[in-house]
Design a protein around this motif. Structure first.
Motif, PDB file in Angstrom:
ATOM      1  N   THR A   1      12.493  -2.008  -2.345  1.00 46.55           N
ATOM      2  CA  THR A   1      12.660  -1.102  -3.480  1.00 46.55           C
ATOM      3  C   THR A   1      13.398   0.164  -3.079  1.00 46.55           C
ATOM      4  OG1 THR A   1      10.532  -0.044  -3.044  1.00 46.55           O
ATOM      5  CG2 THR A   1      10.529  -1.882  -4.599  1.00 46.55           C
ATOM      6  N   MET A   2      14.062   0.757  -4.037  1.00 45.88           N
ATOM      7  CA  MET A   2      14.507   2.134  -3.933  1.00 45.88           C
ATOM      8  C   MET A   2      13.303   3.039  -4.230  1.00 45.88           C
ATOM      9  SD  MET A   2      17.714   2.222  -3.069  1.00 45.88           S
ATOM     10  CE  MET A   2      18.405   3.790  -3.614  1.00 45.88           C
TER      11      MET A   2
ATOM     12  N   VAL B   1       8.202  -2.822 -10.573  1.00 46.32           N
ATOM     13  CA  VAL B   1       8.059  -3.443  -9.255  1.00 46.32           C
ATOM     14  C   VAL B   1       7.079  -2.651  -8.383  1.00 46.32           C
ATOM     15  CG1 VAL B   1      10.051  -2.225  -8.259  1.00 46.32           C
ATOM     16  CG2 VAL B   1       9.300  -4.402  -7.286  1.00 46.32           C
ATOM     17  N   GLY B   2       7.123  -1.310  -8.479  1.00 42.36           N
ATOM     18  CA  GLY B   2       6.186  -0.496  -7.713  1.00 42.36           C
ATOM     19  C   GLY B   2       4.757  -0.707  -8.151  1.00 42.36           C
ATOM     20  N   THR B   3       4.552  -0.806  -9.458  1.00 37.23           N
ATOM     21  CA  THR B   3       3.209  -1.090  -9.974  1.00 37.23           C
ATOM     22  C   THR B   3       2.710  -2.431  -9.459  1.00 37.23           C
ATOM     23  OG1 THR B   3       3.656   0.196 -11.980  1.00 37.23           O
ATOM     24  CG2 THR B   3       1.860  -1.411 -12.078  1.00 37.23           C
ATOM     25  N   HIS B   4       3.598  -3.416  -9.458  1.00 39.34           N
ATOM     26  CA  HIS B   4       3.249  -4.746  -8.960  1.00 39.34           C
ATOM     27  C   HIS B   4       2.835  -4.701  -7.495  1.00 39.34           C
ATOM     28  CE1 HIS B   4       3.495  -9.060  -8.236  1.00 39.34           C
ATOM     29  NE2 HIS B   4       4.400  -8.846  -7.300  1.00 39.34           N
ATOM     30  N   ILE B   5       3.579  -3.982  -6.679  1.00 44.29           N
ATOM     31  CA  ILE B   5       3.279  -3.903  -5.245  1.00 44.29           C
ATOM     32  C   ILE B   5       1.961  -3.177  -5.020  1.00 44.29           C
ATOM     33  CG2 ILE B   5       4.036  -2.877  -3.063  1.00 44.29           C
ATOM     34  CD1 ILE B   5       6.946  -3.401  -4.107  1.00 44.29           C
ATOM     35  N   ARG B   6       1.746  -2.068  -5.704  1.00 44.58           N
ATOM     36  CA  ARG B   6       0.504  -1.315  -5.514  1.00 44.58           C
ATOM     37  C   ARG B   6      -0.716  -2.112  -5.962  1.00 44.58           C
ATOM     38  NH1 ARG B   6       4.186   2.671  -7.018  1.00 44.58           N
ATOM     39  NH2 ARG B   6       3.599   2.539  -9.223  1.00 44.58           N
ATOM     40  N   ARG B   7      -0.560  -2.887  -6.987  1.00 42.72           N
ATOM     41  CA  ARG B   7      -1.678  -3.725  -7.444  1.00 42.72           C
ATOM     42  C   ARG B   7      -1.951  -4.867  -6.468  1.00 42.72           C
ATOM     43  NH1 ARG B   7      -0.190  -4.212 -13.938  1.00 42.72           N
ATOM     44  NH2 ARG B   7      -1.032  -2.157 -14.543  1.00 42.72           N
ATOM     45  N   ALA B   8      -0.907  -5.342  -5.800  1.00 42.55           N
ATOM     46  CA  ALA B   8      -1.075  -6.448  -4.854  1.00 42.55           C
ATOM     47  C   ALA B   8      -1.817  -6.012  -3.595  1.00 42.55           C
ATOM     48  CB  ALA B   8       0.281  -7.044  -4.497  1.00 42.55           C
TER      49      ALA B   8
ATOM     50  N   VAL C   1      15.346  -3.982  -5.265  1.00 41.87           N
ATOM     51  CA  VAL C   1      15.227  -3.590  -6.667  1.00 41.87           C
ATOM     52  C   VAL C   1      15.716  -2.144  -6.777  1.00 41.87           C
ATOM     53  CG1 VAL C   1      13.682  -3.300  -8.635  1.00 41.87           C
ATOM     54  CG2 VAL C   1      13.283  -5.156  -6.983  1.00 41.87           C
ATOM     55  N   LEU C   2      16.832  -1.954  -7.456  1.00 42.81           N
ATOM     56  CA  LEU C   2      17.483  -0.647  -7.492  1.00 42.81           C
ATOM     57  C   LEU C   2      16.999   0.243  -8.619  1.00 42.81           C
ATOM     58  CD1 LEU C   2      21.163  -1.831  -6.836  1.00 42.81           C
ATOM     59  CD2 LEU C   2      19.482  -1.049  -5.156  1.00 42.81           C
ATOM     60  N   TRP C   3      16.549  -0.367  -9.712  1.00 39.38           N
ATOM     61  CA  TRP C   3      16.260   0.403 -10.913  1.00 39.38           C
ATOM     62  C   TRP C   3      14.832   0.131 -11.391  1.00 39.38           C
ATOM     63  CZ3 TRP C   3      20.399   3.077 -10.383  1.00 39.38           C
ATOM     64  CH2 TRP C   3      21.615   2.463 -10.048  1.00 39.38           C
ATOM     65  N   ARG C   4      14.444   0.841 -12.447  1.00 38.85           N
ATOM     66  CA  ARG C   4      13.119   0.650 -13.049  1.00 38.85           C
ATOM     67  C   ARG C   4      13.139  -0.538 -14.016  1.00 38.85           C
ATOM     68  NH1 ARG C   4      11.375   6.813 -14.865  1.00 38.85           N
ATOM     69  NH2 ARG C   4      12.180   7.893 -13.014  1.00 38.85           N
TER      70      ARG C   4
ATOM     71  N   ALA D   1       8.256   4.222  -7.131  1.00 42.61           N
ATOM     72  CA  ALA D   1       7.353   5.232  -7.694  1.00 42.61           C
ATOM     73  C   ALA D   1       7.137   5.064  -9.189  1.00 42.61           C
ATOM     74  CB  ALA D   1       7.912   6.628  -7.405  1.00 42.61           C
ATOM     75  N   HIS D   2       8.176   4.615  -9.904  1.00 46.83           N
ATOM     76  CA  HIS D   2       8.098   4.656 -11.366  1.00 46.83           C
ATOM     77  C   HIS D   2       8.392   3.324 -12.060  1.00 46.83           C
ATOM     78  CE1 HIS D   2       7.776   8.973 -10.949  1.00 46.83           C
ATOM     79  NE2 HIS D   2       8.909   9.005 -10.273  1.00 46.83           N
ATOM     80  N   GLY D   3       8.830   2.325 -11.317  1.00 41.95           N
ATOM     81  CA  GLY D   3       9.216   1.064 -11.936  1.00 41.95           C
ATOM     82  C   GLY D   3       8.106   0.029 -11.943  1.00 41.95           C
TER      83      GLY D   3
END
Length: 234
Positions: A204-205, A214-221, A189-192, A210-212
Motif C-alpha cells: 500500500t501507499m 485496503v488498509g481497513t482490510h489489513i488492520r482487520r486481518a 494499491v495506490l489509491w483509496r 491509512a484511509h482506504g
C-alpha cells in the motif's frame, strides 16, 4: 533453516505500515530472524538491526541497505528481501514464489504515461545496462512482493550497476542470476479504491493504508500485536 526477513526502514518513529507488515509476516511467513536495516522504531522489539546512514536519495539509501545486508555475516544466505509496506495475507509454508512483472519494455511503457521521473530514468538505465550485457529483452522484478535473494548474486548485481544513480536492484538481480519465475501484475494499491488484489500479497501507499478500504482490510486481518512490537496500539 528458515531464511531471515530483511527490510530497509526509513527514518520515522511511527510507521504503522511496518507494524502491520510484521504482524502479517509473523502469522504467515516462516522465517528465522527479522532484520531492520537503517532505522528501528522504538516500538520494534525482538528484531535484529543494522543501522545505516540515510543521507542520500531513497534509492541510494535502499541500495546501501541491501549491500550492508549482503555483507553482514549473521544474515542468512539466502534471505528474503521485504519492504516495510509488504503484507503477506495468506500462509506461505513453502517460502515465497519467484515472481516477475513481465518484460521491462512493458513496465517502461506504463511508467512513461505517468511522467518523466528519476524512477523511470533508473528503469531505462538498468534496462540498457542489461541489454549491453546480452539480455536482449530483460524481465522486470520491480514488484511489491517478497524476493528471495542470494548474497553473492545480489552483490554481483550491485557491483555491475554501481555507476547507476538509480539501479533497479531487484531487476538487475533477477536477470543477471536467471531466476525466472511467474508473471503477475503488481499488487501495490495506490489509491483509496474500494477493490484491491485478493491474492497472498498486498502493498500500500501510506494514504491507501491509512484511509482506504485496503488498509481497513489489513488492520482487520491482523488486530493483535505480534512478538515484534511493544504496546497494544492497534
Amino acid at each position: 533453516m528458515a531464511p531471515d526477513l530483511v527490510v530497509p526502514v526509513r527514518q520515522g518513529p511511527v510507521n504503522e505500515q511496518l507494524r502491520y507488515a510484521l504482524r502479517s509476516w509473523a502469522a504467515h511467513l516462516p522465517h528465522r530472524h527479522v532484520w531492520l536495516i537503517g532505522y528501528r522504531p522504538a516500538w520494534a522489539q525482538r528484531v535484529r538491526h543494522i543501522p545505516t546512514v540515510q543521507t542520500g536519495t531513497k534509492y541510494q539509501n535502499t541500495t546501501q541497505a541491501v549491500r550492508a545486508v549482503c555483507e553482514h555475516p549473521d544474515v542468512s544466505d539466502p534471505f528474503i528481501l521485504m519492504n516495510d509496506d509488504f503484507f503477506v495475507m495468506q500462509e506461505q509454508p513453502d517460502g515465497v514464489p519467484v515472481l516477475h512483472r513481465g518484460p521491462v519494455r512493458q513496465v517502461e511503457a506504463y511508467y512513461a504515461t505517468r511522467g518523466q521521473g528519476r524512477y523511470l530514468r533508473g528503469l531505462r538505465e538498468t534496462r540498457d545496462l542489461l541489454v549491453s550485457l546480452g539480455h536482449e529483452d530483460p524481465l522486470s522484478y520491480e514488484l511489491h512482493v517478497p524476493l528471495t535473494v542470494h548474497k553473492k548474486g545480489m552483490l554481483h548485481a550491485l557491483d555491475v550497476g554501481r555507476h547507476l544513480d538509480v539501479i533497479h536492484k531487484r531487476t538487475a538481480y533477477g536477470v543477471l542470476n536467471g531466476i525466472g519465475g511467474e508473471q503477475i501484475e503488481d499488487v501495490k494499491v495506490l489509491w483509496r479504491a474500494p477493490r484491491f488484489p485478493s491474492g497472498p500479497f498486498l502493498s500500500t501507499m501510506p494514504d491507501a493504508f491509512a484511509h482506504g478500504a485496503v488498509g481497513t482490510h489489513i488492520r482487520r486481518a491482523f488486530p493483535q500485536p505480534c512478538p515484534y512490537e511493544t504496546g497494544r496500539r492497534r
